[in-house]
Scaffold this active site. Structure first.
Site, mmCIF file in Angstrom:
data_model
loop_
_atom_site.group_PDB
_atom_site.id
_atom_site.type_symbol
_atom_site.label_atom_id
_atom_site.label_comp_id
_atom_site.label_asym_id
_atom_site.label_seq_id
_atom_site.Cartn_x
_atom_site.Cartn_y
_atom_site.Cartn_z
ATOM 1 N N HIS A 97 11.237 8.155 -0.111
ATOM 2 C CA HIS A 97 9.941 7.721 -0.652
ATOM 3 C C HIS A 97 9.941 6.202 -0.666
ATOM 4 C CE1 HIS A 97 6.285 7.359 -2.765
ATOM 5 N NE2 HIS A 97 6.835 6.935 -3.896
ATOM 6 N N ASP A 101 8.281 3.046 -1.560
ATOM 7 C CA ASP A 101 7.389 2.111 -2.231
ATOM 8 C C ASP A 101 7.539 0.772 -1.514
ATOM 9 O OD1 ASP A 101 6.561 3.795 -4.577
ATOM 10 O OD2 ASP A 101 8.730 3.802 -4.864
ATOM 11 N N ASP A 146 4.136 10.845 -5.533
ATOM 12 C CA ASP A 146 4.314 10.118 -6.787
ATOM 13 C C ASP A 146 3.009 9.529 -7.281
ATOM 14 O OD1 ASP A 146 5.719 9.145 -8.937
ATOM 15 O OD2 ASP A 146 6.467 7.374 -7.918
ATOM 16 N N HIS A 201 0.467 2.855 -5.169
ATOM 17 C CA HIS A 201 0.369 3.001 -6.621
ATOM 18 C C HIS A 201 1.126 1.915 -7.379
ATOM 19 C CE1 HIS A 201 3.552 5.832 -5.148
ATOM 20 N NE2 HIS A 201 4.271 5.183 -6.027
#
Length: 909
Positions: A14, A16, A126, A353
């Site tokens: 994941h 980010d 997420d 996010h």
């Protein structure tokens, strides 16, 4: 559970893009990870595949540094070893617009198809809650599933998942949107890292798999078990094939497969034979204790949300429609798909996010400000070229006969509804080019001697329009011609202010400022020093700066509006926490300085100044609790006894035709660890309210669920929140203020968060973020719109949407043209529909228009075109060519729109 089971292990990371490290530091780690992945895939056929986190920007970021690896990467994607798409970035759902989400999926598909197949995976690992229209968005893009981690099952500290309060019987569920669209929902019940770091050692593996298999079977409705091999920024597990071989030997009754989402979904669809829970609408962790919903990211670093709202509106509500009209009206301007893609990508790089939510380290958010400006500058360049091209086609020749020294200009309404409102435009009253032989001294003398008296504003019919002007004096400017070197000049610039009336939807009106002997009429909206009034509204300002608002259409009075509230915040960028036992401070008992700021025939304004004091920060205990990683919900810090000034300057304005009262507030924040809100007691008798979010105006309960323990019940909004009862209601609309709360105070007060100042990131470590204290100057804008109890039919929601869209204007000259001085390319009717988009289809010469049904009932769309574009067809957010819609007389179509449906209509010649 069936003894024959399959463990699907899906390798991923994941990613980010930026978070607890600045972008470039994460970027360096990404390059190393993908290098290692390519080597592993090439060297080991048993390492079957890798899911690249559902976002194609990873490809861009990697190839920016490693362009030499493009063919190698492309080959592995074509071979199905690396799965990519469907998004460009993994966005926050509640803080990005519907059109931004559509462009995100469109660009993700376009970019993915350059390399190979697009993964049709609705991937939200997420995301901090999910909007109710997600199933319809997925379905319209040909995606029948959603993989997600939040909203149904609560999450706890460090993004781990707790064991209580489920809304679904299983980790597999059916999710239904408000329009009835359904998708298979796969909840990461044990989070998206439930298969990470699989041991190779046999004893460690036995302990590991005993626990992991039991955890998965606890929630699964079938024998197809999903294990996600990876987590945030985690390098790939190089010895995974060996670890899976050990697992096969230890558990002969279980098939361990290095799988992918496509194979897992096919197996799941074959195996699902139990009735699944049907979850409807928004997933906001409603059935939890409320302490870890991450909802207060809606108010972290409010300045980012304000810049984002401006950036989205400039692209989707101004630049795209103007560029489309400039193209189809026959100007020389081609629709700049390439520039829009670049501007949207630059904007969307701020939409992950951890970025738009304001929950990263300070370096991340500094870079975001630059990206917002870059995207906006591209949008402004497109707007400038498009509006000038359109203005050149308008017939303004009639103004030449109405007076002397005529200065024509065009006002453009790019919203989807007819619009009236106060407009400001800067005009060059005189322009002298240096190319014509003027020296700066000569030009300056002539410009300063110019007489600006005796002028009026007229419309195309010669009617006088009340107007005021500011003389901005001498200014320097320049042109950048397409065929010449830059052309500098000096000019005398003025700024006009007036109320434009009934400018048609997606249309324009021409005006001119000229010399004329006519006397301008005088009138006022002031009724005393503290009262504003037009035909519909009356505003009375009290000594404490609050105001009462009377809706003259039904006699309803809303009292005590506009009180400021200040409370401490010892939480973090993710969550608000008020100090235990603190009573918020308000301006209820603070005398304000009140004066008339503006008094014109078209608008009046009152200035309200509060000289206030608030605590300087939290006390010393907060820093200790932060260093010790104390859970924010149990902190004991209080506010400091030292006070600092907070002067708030509020301007409330009412225009002659205004349906609401506009509010602009400015303040210089010098306090830390606090929250500032504005309060709007509605006294509306209702247990529910409606709120604008992505392609929907859902209904929410005022009271939280029984499980909710957090004293705060703040929620997300986009354009507005509305409380209504039979015969009366109040809409509070905003620009970039994404957090509100319905207070449980007996008055159904709406509290709008204006600022939240905190000093740490929060989550899994100690990450100081001093810039999240948001010290310095801030300006906020809202409007309060009373209505008859139905926000749709009254037009209050349309008014709220228009509040977010700036007017566009353009000076021109006297010239003939084939477009009339009052022009609209389309006429449409459908009271329940909200207009969303006008743009050109990628790779074609076709127009696309989009609406969504704000109501839960069927609606009707009537659409006609004044262009040579008059062949209609049904499309979707994929913007594909669909079935033709038969038009009636005058090139008009009637289309039935389902409840909460998003409808896209294509038009071509």
């Amino acid at each position: 559970m069936n003894s024959k089971r399959t463990a699907h292990i899906i390798s991923h990371t994941h990613w980010d893009r930026e978070w607890y490290l600045p972008y470039e530091k994460h970027h360096v780690r990404l390059v190393k990870l993908v290098d290692e992945l390519l080597n592993k895939l090439d060297q080991d056929p048993n390492y079957r595949s890798f899911f690249l986190d559902g976002q194609t920007i990873i490809l861009e970021d990697y190839l920016q540094v490693r362009p030499d690896q493009k063919e190698r990467l492309s080959r592995l994607i074509r071979d199905g070893r690396i799965l990519i798409g469907p998004w460009y970035i993994l966005q926050d759902a509640f803080l990005t617009s519907g059109e931004a989400n559509v462009r995100n999926m469109q660009i993700g598909h376009q970019d993915a198809m350059k390399y190979g197949p697009v993964s049709k995976i609705g991937y939200f690992p997420d995301t901090f809650g999910l909007v109710g229209q997600t199933p319809q968005l997925m379905r319209q893009f040909g995606i029948t599933n959603v993989f997600f981690g939040r909203g149904v099952k609560p999450t706890g500290f460090n993004n781990t998942v707790s064991d209580g309060d489920y809304e679904s019987s299983f980790s597999e569920l059916t999710w239904e949107g408000p329009d009835g669209s359904q998708v298979l929902g796969i909840l990461f019940a044990n989070w998206y890292n439930n298969g990470w770091e699989i041991p190779v050692d046999r004893e460690e593996a036995r302990v590991y798999w005993d626990q992991k298999l039991a955890d998965a079977e606890k929630y699964a409705s079938m024998g197809e078990l999903l294990f996600m091999n990876g987590c945030d920024h985690q390098p790939i597990q190089l010895d995974l094939p060996e670890a899976l071989q050990v697992a096969r030997e230890l558990y002969p009754d279980t098939a361990f497969i290095h799988s992918n989402f496509i194979d897992y979904l096919q197996a799941a669809e074959r195996s699902l034979n139990r009735e699944l829970s049907i979850i409807k609408g928004e997933l906001r962790s409603q059935r939890t204790d409320g302490w870890n919903t991450l909802v207060n990211t809606a108010s972290a670093r409010v300045y980012l949300k304000q810049m984002n709202q401006v950036g989205q509106a400039m692209l989707e509500k101004v630049a795209e429609p103007l560029a489309a009209l400039a193209h189809v009206l026959g100007t020389q301007e081609k629709y700049p798909h390439h520039l829009f893609t670049y501007a949207w990508k630059t904007l969307m790089q701020n939409h992950p996010h951890d970025s738009i939510c304001g929950c990263s380290v300070d370096e991340v958010h500094r870079e975001m400000v630059t990206r917002f400006e870059k995207s906006r500058h591209v949008a402004e360049a497109i707007i400038d070229e498009s509006k000038r091209a359109i203005a050149d086609m308008i017939d303004t020749s009639g103004f030449a006969n109405m007076g002397e020294d005529t200065l024509p200009f065009i006002v453009m309404n790019t919203s989807g509804w007819e619009r009236s409102g106060v407009v400001s435009i800067e005009l060059d009253a005189l322009r002298l080019y240096f190319r014509d032989g003027y020296t700066p001294e000569d030009a300056s003398r002539i410009i300063q001697a110019m007489d600006l008296s005796g002028r009026i504003l007229v419309d195309e019919h010669g009617n006088s329009i009340p107007c005021t002007f500011q003389d901005l004096g001498q200014q320097f400017g320049y042109d950048l011609p397409e065929d010449k070197f830059r052309q500098p000049y000096l000019c005398r610039k003025v700024k006009l202010h007036f109320e434009a009336e009934n400018v048609p939807a997606l249309g324009l009106k021409a005006y001119a400022w000229l010399k004329h002997a006519t006397e301008m009429p005088t009138s006022s909206l002031l009724v005393g020093d503290r009262v504003l009034e037009n035909e519909m509204l009356k505003i009375e300002v009290s000594a404490n700066g609050s105001f009462n608002l009377t809706d003259k259409t039904n006699g309803r009075i809303y009292r005590d509006l506009g009180i400021y509230e200040n409370s401490g915040d010892i939480g973090n960028e993710y969550m608000y926490k008020q100090p235990d036992g603190e009573t918020p401070r308000t301006t209820h008992g603070v005398a304000a300085q009140i004066r008339v700021l503006e008094d014109t025939p078209y608008q009046a304004s009152i200035e309200i100044v509060h000289d206030w004091e608030v605590p300087a920060s939290a006390d010393a205990m907060l820093e200790s609790e932060q260093r010790n990683l104390s859970y924010f919900g149990t902190r004991k810090a209080q506010r400091s006894t030292h006070m600092v000034p907070m002067q708030i300057r509020t301007v409330i304005s009412l225009s002659r035709r205004g349906q609401g009262v506009d509010i602009t507030a400015t303040f210089n924040n010098q306090a830390k660890d606090h929250r500032l809100r504005m309060l709007f007691p509605t006294d509306v008798n209702t247990q529910v309210h409606r709120v604008d979010t992505m392609f929907e105006v859902p209904q929410r309960d005022n009271e939280p669920a029984a499980e909710w323990q957090n004293p705060s019940n703040t929620q997300h909004q986009q354009a507005f929140v509305d409380l209504s009862e039979a015969g009366a209601g109040l809409v509070i609309a905003n620009v970039g203020l994404n957090e509100y709360e319905i207070l449980r105070d007996g008055r159904n007060t709406v509290a709008i968060t204006l600022l939240r100042a905190v000093g740490e990131l929060g989550d899994w470590g100690v990450f100081p973020t001093p810039e999240a204290q948001c010290l310095g100057e801030h300006t906020i804008r809202m409007t309060v719109i009373p209505h008859n109890g139905d926000g749709i039919q009254s037009g209050a929601y349309a008014e709220a949407y228009q509040f977010q869209i700036p007017w566009t204007s353009c000076q021109t000259d006297n010239h003939p043209g084939r477009i009339s001085p009052s022009f609209a390319p389309f006429q449409w009717e459908g009271r329940e529909l909200a207009f969303s988009s006008l743009k050109m289809k990628e790779g074609s010469d076709e127009l696309l228009l989009r609406w969504y049904n704000m109501s839960a009932q069927k609606a009707s769309l009537q659409l006609s075109s004044q262009l040579s574009y008059n062949e209609f067809y049904r499309s979707s957010i994929r913007e594909e060519l669909g079935p033709r819609i038969e038009s009636e007389s005058n090139d008009q179509i009637h289309w039935s729109v389902g409840p909460c449906e998003i409808v896209t209509i294509g038009i071509h010649r």
